[in-house]
Motif scaffolding. Structure first.
Motif, PDB file in Angstrom:
ATOM      1  N   LYS A  56      19.828  44.210  63.983  1.00 38.15           N
ATOM      2  CA  LYS A  56      21.240  44.094  63.861  1.00 38.15           C
ATOM      3  C   LYS A  56      21.499  42.538  63.425  1.00 38.15           C
ATOM      4  O   LYS A  56      22.378  42.306  62.705  1.00 38.15           O
ATOM      5  CB  LYS A  56      21.869  44.529  64.960  1.00 38.15           C
ATOM      6  N   ASN A 108      25.704  32.887  56.462  1.00 41.59           N
ATOM      7  CA  ASN A 108      25.014  33.257  55.404  1.00 41.59           C
ATOM      8  C   ASN A 108      24.804  32.230  54.264  1.00 41.59           C
ATOM      9  O   ASN A 108      25.893  31.307  53.986  1.00 41.59           O
ATOM     10  CB  ASN A 108      25.691  34.504  54.716  1.00 41.59           C
ATOM     11  N   ARG A 110      34.163  39.882  57.255  1.00 46.85           N
ATOM     12  CA  ARG A 110      34.679  40.341  58.732  1.00 46.85           C
ATOM     13  C   ARG A 110      36.456  40.356  58.885  1.00 46.85           C
ATOM     14  O   ARG A 110      36.651  40.613  60.198  1.00 46.85           O
ATOM     15  CB  ARG A 110      33.650  39.809  59.600  1.00 46.85           C
ATOM     16  N   ASP A 164      20.300  45.383  57.037  1.00 38.80           N
ATOM     17  CA  ASP A 164      20.934  46.518  56.757  1.00 38.80           C
ATOM     18  C   ASP A 164      20.185  47.552  56.041  1.00 38.80           C
ATOM     19  O   ASP A 164      20.877  48.384  55.375  1.00 38.80           O
ATOM     20  CB  ASP A 164      22.291  46.004  55.904  1.00 38.80           C
ATOM     21  N   ARG A 172      34.314  48.509  53.825  1.00 37.68           N
ATOM     22  CA  ARG A 172      33.099  49.406  54.131  1.00 37.68           C
ATOM     23  C   ARG A 172      32.973  50.674  53.641  1.00 37.68           C
ATOM     24  O   ARG A 172      32.160  51.519  53.698  1.00 37.68           O
ATOM     25  CB  ARG A 172      32.848  49.441  55.718  1.00 37.68           C
ATOM     26  N   HIS A 188      25.098  39.706  69.409  1.00 34.41           N
ATOM     27  CA  HIS A 188      25.642  38.771  68.605  1.00 34.41           C
ATOM     28  C   HIS A 188      25.368  37.368  69.260  1.00 34.41           C
ATOM     29  O   HIS A 188      25.560  36.374  68.601  1.00 34.41           O
ATOM     30  CB  HIS A 188      27.304  38.880  68.671  1.00 34.41           C
ATOM     31  N   HIS A 246      31.592  48.880  74.456  1.00 33.89           N
ATOM     32  CA  HIS A 246      32.769  48.385  74.674  1.00 33.89           C
ATOM     33  C   HIS A 246      33.563  49.608  75.145  1.00 33.89           C
ATOM     34  O   HIS A 246      34.762  49.714  75.067  1.00 33.89           O
ATOM     35  CB  HIS A 246      33.513  48.357  73.020  1.00 33.89           C
TER      36      HIS A 246
HETATM   37  P1  ATP Z   1      29.470  45.006  68.194  1.00 34.25           P
HETATM   38  O1  ATP Z   1      28.149  44.558  68.856  1.00 34.25           O
HETATM   39  O2  ATP Z   1      30.591  43.901  68.136  1.00 34.25           O
HETATM   40  O3  ATP Z   1      30.065  46.497  68.928  1.00 34.25           O
HETATM   41  P2  ATP Z   1      27.906  45.656  66.035  1.00 34.25           P
HETATM   42  O4  ATP Z   1      27.411  44.265  65.608  1.00 34.25           O
HETATM   43  O5  ATP Z   1      27.021  46.553  66.440  1.00 34.25           O
HETATM   44  O6  ATP Z   1      29.187  45.339  66.858  1.00 34.25           O
HETATM   45  P3  ATP Z   1      29.306  45.722  63.508  1.00 34.25           P
HETATM   46  O7  ATP Z   1      30.564  45.048  63.701  1.00 34.25           O
HETATM   47  O8  ATP Z   1      29.399  46.892  62.426  1.00 34.25           O
HETATM   48  O9  ATP Z   1      28.541  46.422  64.520  1.00 34.25           O
HETATM   49  O10 ATP Z   1      28.240  44.629  62.707  1.00 34.25           O
HETATM   50  C1  ATP Z   1      27.321  44.947  62.217  1.00 34.25           C
HETATM   51  C2  ATP Z   1      27.098  44.570  60.766  1.00 34.25           C
HETATM   52  O11 ATP Z   1      27.234  43.123  60.464  1.00 34.25           O
HETATM   53  C3  ATP Z   1      25.749  44.784  60.087  1.00 34.25           C
HETATM   54  O12 ATP Z   1      25.570  46.140  59.791  1.00 34.25           O
HETATM   55  C4  ATP Z   1      25.786  44.057  58.959  1.00 34.25           C
HETATM   56  O13 ATP Z   1      26.582  44.579  57.704  1.00 34.25           O
HETATM   57  C5  ATP Z   1      26.544  42.838  59.253  1.00 34.25           C
HETATM   58  N1  ATP Z   1      25.683  41.725  59.619  1.00 34.25           N
HETATM   59  C6  ATP Z   1      25.196  41.347  60.953  1.00 34.25           C
HETATM   60  N2  ATP Z   1      24.576  40.411  60.852  1.00 34.25           N
HETATM   61  C7  ATP Z   1      24.733  39.635  59.548  1.00 34.25           C
HETATM   62  C8  ATP Z   1      24.327  38.578  59.035  1.00 34.25           C
HETATM   63  N3  ATP Z   1      23.460  37.496  59.645  1.00 34.25           N
HETATM   64  N4  ATP Z   1      24.398  38.537  57.672  1.00 34.25           N
HETATM   65  C9  ATP Z   1      25.379  39.274  56.934  1.00 34.25           C
HETATM   66  N5  ATP Z   1      25.782  40.364  57.646  1.00 34.25           N
HETATM   67  C10 ATP Z   1      25.409  40.725  59.059  1.00 34.25           C
END
Ligand code: ATP
Ligand code: ZN
Length: 488
Positions: A150, A363, A342, A442, A311, A88, A219
């Protein structure tokens, strides 16, 4: 009794704090208490390190509004020594992360991120060396290669995530040859998820010379750490719910003992928040409040963005976002990923800050032109992970989906309607989506190769304008996405 060249080293660590800065507002103890605990230890000893294992610069308005700068300020004030970037932390792009690395008084390190495919050319320092009482301690940063898919591809343009195990081994070899460190600590955002290709457990198993792994990403709350192949792995949960502590005993420049522990929020109940941090956070927030507190409208109902709901099905907030997209784009239908939405918004006044909190990923809206069969393929893809709470599940505007949840993934879509008509496989449709999906995010690869016919404004701005225009909104969940269970 300690010999003259014995050394006690205390390492504090955090991970996946995701901008949960303040206590009370979130489940964590907040950074003011963390700062007090660090300062208290530093009053007693010089041999204290503070480490973050990634996902720090992004996640809440206080960070997102200024693209991570506020977190850099807070971490500087606490006195962090080193950090590795989480997936992130690339949300504002690699260029911004480099700027943040300049703003911090400590290095953001990653030994497995290189420029293009050149394995010698690093955009971030691969490691950091500190010497205390003649004992040389080397830190190696390890970032998750999952970042490459991701985050939005544009955020990692020009850089390559290398195999972290190979990179770690290479760094260890190089360090041993050139620097001869006494202790090697990996700071990693790899995590311990079964589903991950590379985990910190793999590093512990395969890279022998590493003495300690300070980890993040999955986490996990590891109360006393987890020892794999004699290497302790420590992780402190998330959101400042715990402050991790590792006490290292070093004799004759060798690590002879390590004790890991977590200071929980409960255990820190009586710790007085550091007034310096409290003041800094107040100043940052006052500055930001000027922007975020603006009331843009009202909602007569709660807007549902809860992960488990959005979701796995249609929600009124998903519908609102999709409708707002259609109001600003020249398109037949809207299709957007739930993972980009979110959070929820309570009934009552809506502020600009609420929208930034719900749509924090920067976005913008993109319109793609495609045949009906590609649209069907995209919808089908969005249903593949159901009922898991994955971000790819779609929210839609001006179309309706009926799907059979009893069928295997890839064969679930039954009916897809646009304007009350079945989608025609060979007819062209203009589909409003977001830039992330348009680039194949995705797993929406089928969208990537279709023609881009419009690039509209930022999604958050569009939603803000849409609500301002309406004044009071009351979006409903109105049967755009219906799931049925049928055996055949
Ligand atoms: P963490 O690292 O906080 O544990 P994570 O990133 O692995 O979490 P999620 O909280 O499920 O997991 O977030 C990933 C989701 O966020 C992606 O599957 C997608 O749907 C969305 N996402 C990530 N980046 C973007 C983006 N730039 N634009 C739109 N959606 C996004
Ligand atoms: Zn992460």
């Amino acid at each position: 009794t300690a010999a003259a060249d014995d050394l006690q080293l205390k390492i504090f660590h955090t991970n996946d704090t995701h901008a949960r800065v303040e206590a009370g507002k979130y489940a964590g103890m907040g950074f003011a208490k963390i700062s007090s605990l660090v300062k208290e230890a530093r009053n007693e000893s010089d041999n204290v390190f503070v480490i973050d294992a990634g996902d720090a610069f992004h996640g809440q308005i206080i960070a997102n509004l200024v693209e991570g700068k506020s977190i850099a300020q807070i971490y500087n004030a606490i006195g962090y020594d080193v950090m590795t970037p989480g997936n992130h932390d690339f949300n504002y792009g690699v260029k911004r992360l480099k700027e943040l690395n300049e703003m911090t008084d400590f290095p953001v390190i990653a030994a497995n991120i290189t420029n293009k495919d050149d394995t010698q050319d690093y955009p971030f320092p691969p490691g950091e060396i500190k010497t205390i009482d003649g004992v040389k301690i080397a830190f190696i940063g390890l970032a998750t290669p999952e970042t490459a898919y991701k985050t939005h591809p544009k955020n990692v343009q020009g850089i390559t995530f290398q195999d972290p195990i190979q990179s770690a081994q290479k760094m260890v070899d190089r360090l041993q040859k050139q620097e001869n460190p006494d202790i090697i600590i990996a700071v990693s955002h790899l995590g311990l998820s079964e589903g991950s290709k590379y985990t910190s457990a793999d590093v512990a198993k395969k890279v022998d010379a590493i003495d300690l792994i300070v980890d993040g990403h999955s986490h996990h709350e590891l109360k006393e750490g987890r020892v794999i192949n004699d290497t302790p792995i420590v992780m402190a949960g998330e959101h400042t719910k715990n402050l991790g502590v590792v006490n290292l005993t070093i004799e004759n420049k060798k690590l002879v003992n390590s004790e890991a522990n977590l200071i929980t929020k409960k255990e820190a109940a009586d710790v007085k928040p550091d007034p310096e941090i409290t003041k800094l956070v107040q100043e940052i927030k006052q500055e930001q409040d000027k922007i975020t507190s603006e009331v843009i409208g009202k909602t007569a109902v709660e807007l549902n963005g809860a992960r488990a709901n959005i979701r796995t099905g249609e929600t009124n907030l998903g519908n609102l976002v999709a409708d707002a997209m259609l109001s600003a784009a020249d398109a037949d239908v809207a299709l957007t990923n739930s993972g980009g939405i979110r959070d929820s918004i309570a009934q009552g006044e809506i502020t600009k800050g609420d929208i930034i909190r719900v749509l924090p990923l920067g976005n913008y809206v993109v319109v793609k032109k495609m045949k009906g069969k590609t649209l069907m393929e995209a919808v089908e893809h969005g249903l593949t992970q159901y009922p898991a709470h994955e971000g790819l599940f779609p929210q839609v505007g001006n179309m309706s989906i009926i799907f059979n949840r009893s069928k295997p993934a890839g064969d679930r879509g039954m009916f897809l309607h646009v304007n009350g008509e079945f989608v025609k496989p060979n007819k062209y449709y203009r589909v409003a989506t977001n830039d992330f999906m348009a680039a194949g995010g995705d797993g929406y690869d089928m969208l990537k190769d279709t023609e881009t016919v419009q690039e509209a404004d930022g999604l958050a701005e569009i939603v803000i304008d849409y609500i301002k225009d309406k004044g009071t909104i009351a979006p409903t969940q109105n049967g755009r996405i219906l799931s049925v269970a049928k055996d055949n």
